[in-house]
Each structure stands twice: as structure tokens, then as C-alpha cells.
Design an enzyme around this catalytic site. Structure first.
Site, PDB file in Angstrom:
ATOM      1  N   GLU A 113     157.016  37.819  16.862  1.00 40.51           N
ATOM      2  CA  GLU A 113     156.772  36.375  16.749  1.00 40.51           C
ATOM      3  C   GLU A 113     156.125  35.987  15.414  1.00 40.51           C
ATOM      4  OE1 GLU A 113     157.570  33.862  18.789  1.00 40.51           O
ATOM      5  OE2 GLU A 113     158.598  35.269  20.144  1.00 40.51           O
ATOM      6  N   HIS A 173     156.772  37.323  12.400  1.00 34.82           N
ATOM      7  CA  HIS A 173     157.876  37.169  11.439  1.00 34.82           C
ATOM      8  C   HIS A 173     158.654  35.875  11.719  1.00 34.82           C
ATOM      9  CE1 HIS A 173     157.690  41.772  11.608  1.00 34.82           C
ATOM     10  NE2 HIS A 173     157.442  41.519  10.340  1.00 34.82           N
ATOM     11  N   GLY A 210     152.748  36.192   5.287  1.00 33.97           N
ATOM     12  CA  GLY A 210     151.715  36.052   6.310  1.00 33.97           C
ATOM     13  C   GLY A 210     150.322  36.333   5.771  1.00 33.97           C
ATOM     14  N   GLU A 211     149.350  35.588   6.276  1.00 32.85           N
ATOM     15  CA  GLU A 211     147.946  35.850   5.910  1.00 32.85           C
ATOM     16  C   GLU A 211     147.427  37.124   6.559  1.00 32.85           C
ATOM     17  OE1 GLU A 211     145.896  32.245   6.950  1.00 32.85           O
ATOM     18  OE2 GLU A 211     146.864  31.129   5.324  1.00 32.85           O
TER      19      GLU A 211
HETATM   20  P1  AMP Z   1     156.115  43.319   7.500  1.00 33.36           P
HETATM   21  O1  AMP Z   1     157.441  43.337   8.155  1.00 33.36           O
HETATM   22  O2  AMP Z   1     155.020  43.883   8.339  1.00 33.36           O
HETATM   23  O3  AMP Z   1     156.144  43.843   6.092  1.00 33.36           O
HETATM   24  O4  AMP Z   1     155.717  41.793   7.352  1.00 33.36           O
HETATM   25  C1  AMP Z   1     156.585  40.861   6.749  1.00 33.36           C
HETATM   26  C2  AMP Z   1     155.854  39.553   6.590  1.00 33.36           C
HETATM   27  O5  AMP Z   1     155.410  39.096   7.862  1.00 33.36           O
HETATM   28  C3  AMP Z   1     154.594  39.662   5.717  1.00 33.36           C
HETATM   29  O6  AMP Z   1     154.470  38.486   4.922  1.00 33.36           O
HETATM   30  C4  AMP Z   1     153.488  39.738   6.741  1.00 33.36           C
HETATM   31  O7  AMP Z   1     152.250  39.259   6.265  1.00 33.36           O
HETATM   32  C5  AMP Z   1     154.029  38.825   7.818  1.00 33.36           C
HETATM   33  N1  AMP Z   1     153.414  39.124   9.111  1.00 33.36           N
HETATM   34  C6  AMP Z   1     153.404  40.300   9.781  1.00 33.36           C
HETATM   35  N2  AMP Z   1     152.694  40.198  10.918  1.00 33.36           N
HETATM   36  C7  AMP Z   1     152.235  38.926  10.971  1.00 33.36           C
HETATM   37  C8  AMP Z   1     151.433  38.190  11.892  1.00 33.36           C
HETATM   38  N3  AMP Z   1     150.944  38.738  13.000  1.00 33.36           N
HETATM   39  N4  AMP Z   1     151.168  36.900  11.614  1.00 33.36           N
HETATM   40  C9  AMP Z   1     151.636  36.318  10.481  1.00 33.36           C
HETATM   41  N5  AMP Z   1     152.399  36.948   9.578  1.00 33.36           N
HETATM   42  C10 AMP Z   1     152.693  38.231   9.810  1.00 33.36           C
END
Ligand code: AMP
Length: 285
Positions: free
Chosen positions: A35, A37, A147-148
Site C-alpha cells: 500500500e 508504493h 516515500g518519507e
Molecule cells: P522500495 O521498493 O522499498 O525501494 O521503495 C520504493 C519507494 O516507495 C521509495 O520511495 C520508498 O520510500 C517508498 N516506500 C516504501 N515503503 C513505504 C511506506 N511504508 N510509506 C511510504 N513510502 C514508502
């Protein structure tokens, strides 16, 4: 929804949208979507006409001994979720095309990547900034949402874009959490039932720190001590770091007088989990 694997096909599509004046939004991910992403993709949908979600488990941002080989993947499920959401393009390049055998160019943001995750994951942010720079050159987005949850990554990418005059608007999105407060992460899948309970302490320690600051505590060591106690109580968790930092420079702070980043990373079972919040003392600007 169209799935594009080829870099040149993605570039040609992006070029033709740009020529028509169509706004392109990009959400870079490593897949195994949740959710969090999807919330980023929804935000991109508000800000752009065409939404591209990239799925690429980027080998250069993993260090030796990290989880690159076992990083969870389920492309079919991801494509289903993105189709349902009305995303226009999934860009899923092959590693062999992203990194040809003679590949040798990297982008480095120096200071912001020194502390926190940069200190425990040497080379990680060079991998991140380099692949995001590549994705910007391939997808040619007008806006890109991050994402933050990965706060240091977000400020690092903002810095890269400013320093290299990249013509992209970088937008941050708040952390999306499970109903019980655990920050959503693809790596949560590594947790068994007991570890999943232990992992709740990250968010709990953030909330506790927020309460301390609301009650008037300004001392860094006092806040960090409570955070560490909260994280470690009950065992089963190893702190990588828990720190208070200036949210703009990521420099150290001596007291919590203005908005201050509380960022942490901890190992629970096989998972390295991160979480953070902004501590905002009442009445601060
Ligand atoms: P990742 O697939 O983990 O590399 O994340 C891809 C993007 O999704 C990055 O910008 C992350 O910061 C964002 N992201 C991952 N998990 C979350 C979350 N729980 N809330 C907000 N953004 C997220």
C-alpha cells in the site's frame, strides 16, 4: 497497462509524450508492492497525466552480505496491482541492460549520505542516486514521488536534482503504516509472527519520543535513551542506529528546539527495518 522492459522503448515513449505536452510522473520501486508504493502511485496520478512505476531490484545499492539475492519478487502480482490502480506503464528493465559489462559511471551526493544508513551501508546511496539518475534519463519524468519512509534517500535525491540541475520535481509522501503502526515495507515479509510483534517497537518508540517532546523534553540524550530502552526491551531486536538529526542537513543537533528528525534502523530476525518521524516541539516555527 503497458509493461516496458526495453530502455530505448521507454525513452521513445517518454519523448513522444513530452512532445505532446503530456506530464510524466515516475515512482521508482524495487517491486513486491504494498500500500505504501500504491499511495505514491496515487500521488503521482494527481500530479501527472501518465504514471510510470519502475520495478527494478538495483544490484548496485546492495552491499556484500545484504539481501539482494533473496529480495522478494512477484512481478505478476505487482502488475495486477498496478493495472487495478490505473497506472499507465510498468517499466521493468533487465539488470544486464541497465548495467552493461563496461558500465562505470556513478553519481555521489557527499555529505547527506555520510550518517545514518550511509554509515552502516557503505556505497548504498551511490547505488541509489546513480540508478535514480538513470531512471530520470530513461523515463524523463516531470515529477517523481518518493516515500518519507526512506527519509535520507528523499533528501539525497532532492540534493542530487538541485546540484545537477535535473529538470524534475521531487515530491515526498508520508509513511504509510499497517493498522498496528508498523511501517509498510517489502522486507516485512522476512518477519515471522513473533518478529512481527517485536518490529512494532520501532513505531512505538517514535510515538513515545513524540510524547516526550510534547511534554517538554528537549535533551537529545534523554530522548534517545528512552528510544533505545523501548526498542530493546524484551530482546529480539538489535539497534543499528537511533539518532536525532536536522531534517534538512542531516547534521547533528544539540537540543530538540525546532523540527528534528528521529531516524532509526534495527535488525529483527533476518530483516533490517527503518523508520522515522519528525519531532516538532510545540510552538516551533
Ligand atoms: P522500495 O521498493 O522499498 O525501494 O521503495 C520504493 C519507494 O516507495 C521509495 O520511495 C520508498 O520510500 C517508498 N516506500 C516504501 N515503503 C513505504 C511506506 N511504508 N510509506 C511510504 N513510502 C514508502
Amino acid at each position: 497497462m503497458r509493461v516496458i522492459e526495453s530502455i530505448s522503448e521507454m525513452q521513445q515513449a517518454a519523448e513522444s509524450w513530452r512532445r505532446e505536452g503530456t506530464r510524466i510522473g515516475l515512482v521508482p520501486t524495487m517491486g513486491y508492492l504494498h500500500e505504501g508504493h500504491l499511495a505514491l502511485a496515487k500521488k503521482a496520478r494527481e500530479l501527472a497525466d501518465i504514471v510510470v512505476v519502475s520495478i527494478f531490484v538495483n544490484p548496485t545499492q546492495f552491499g556484500p552480505g545484504e539481501d539482494f539475492e533473496r529480495y522478494p519478487q512477484d512481478m505478476e502480482r505487482d502488475i495486477g496491482l498496478l493495472t487495478e490502480m490505473g497506472v499507465d506503464i510498468t517499466f521493468a528493465p533487465r539488470a544486464s541492460e541497465m548495467y552493461t559489462p563496461d558500465y562505470q559511471t556513478y553519481v555521489e551526493v557527499r555529505q547527506l549520505t555520510q550518517p545514518l544508513c550511509g554509515a552502516s551501508r557503505p556505497g548504498h546511496f551511490i547505488g541509489v542516486t546513480s540508478v535514480v539518475a538513470k531512471l530520470f534519463n530513461i523515463v524523463k519524468p516531470h515529477v517523481s514521488v518518493f516515500g518519507e519512509k526512506d527519509f535520507q534517500q528523499l533528501v539525497t535525491i532532492q540534493r542530487m536534482v538541485d546540484d545537477l540541475n535535473m529538470d524534475v520535481e521531487v515530491v515526498g509522501h508520508p509513511i504509510v503504516r499497517e493498522p498496528d503502526g508498523l511501517a509498510m515495507s517489502s522486507r516485512n515479509t522476512y518477519l515471522n509472527k513473533q518478529e512481527r510483534q517485536t518490529a512494532l517497537r520501532l513505531n512505538r518508540s517514535l510515538q513515545q519520543a513524540e510524547q516526550q517532546v510534547a511534554a517538554g523534553e528537549r535533551r537529545v540524550e534523554a530522548i534517545l535513551e528512552s528510544v533505545r530502552n523501548c526498542l530493546e526491551e524484551g530482546g529480539g531486536l538489535r539497534i543499528d542506529y537511533a539518532e536525532l538529526r536536522n531534517p534538512v542537513t542531516l547534521g547533528e543537533v544539540s537540543r530538540v528546539e525546532g523540527p528534528t528528525l528521529l531516524a532509526m534502523a534495527a535488525y529483527v530476525g533476518k530483516a533490517r527495518l527503518i523508520d522515522n518521524c519528525l519531532l516538532i516541539p510545540p510552538g516551533s516555527p
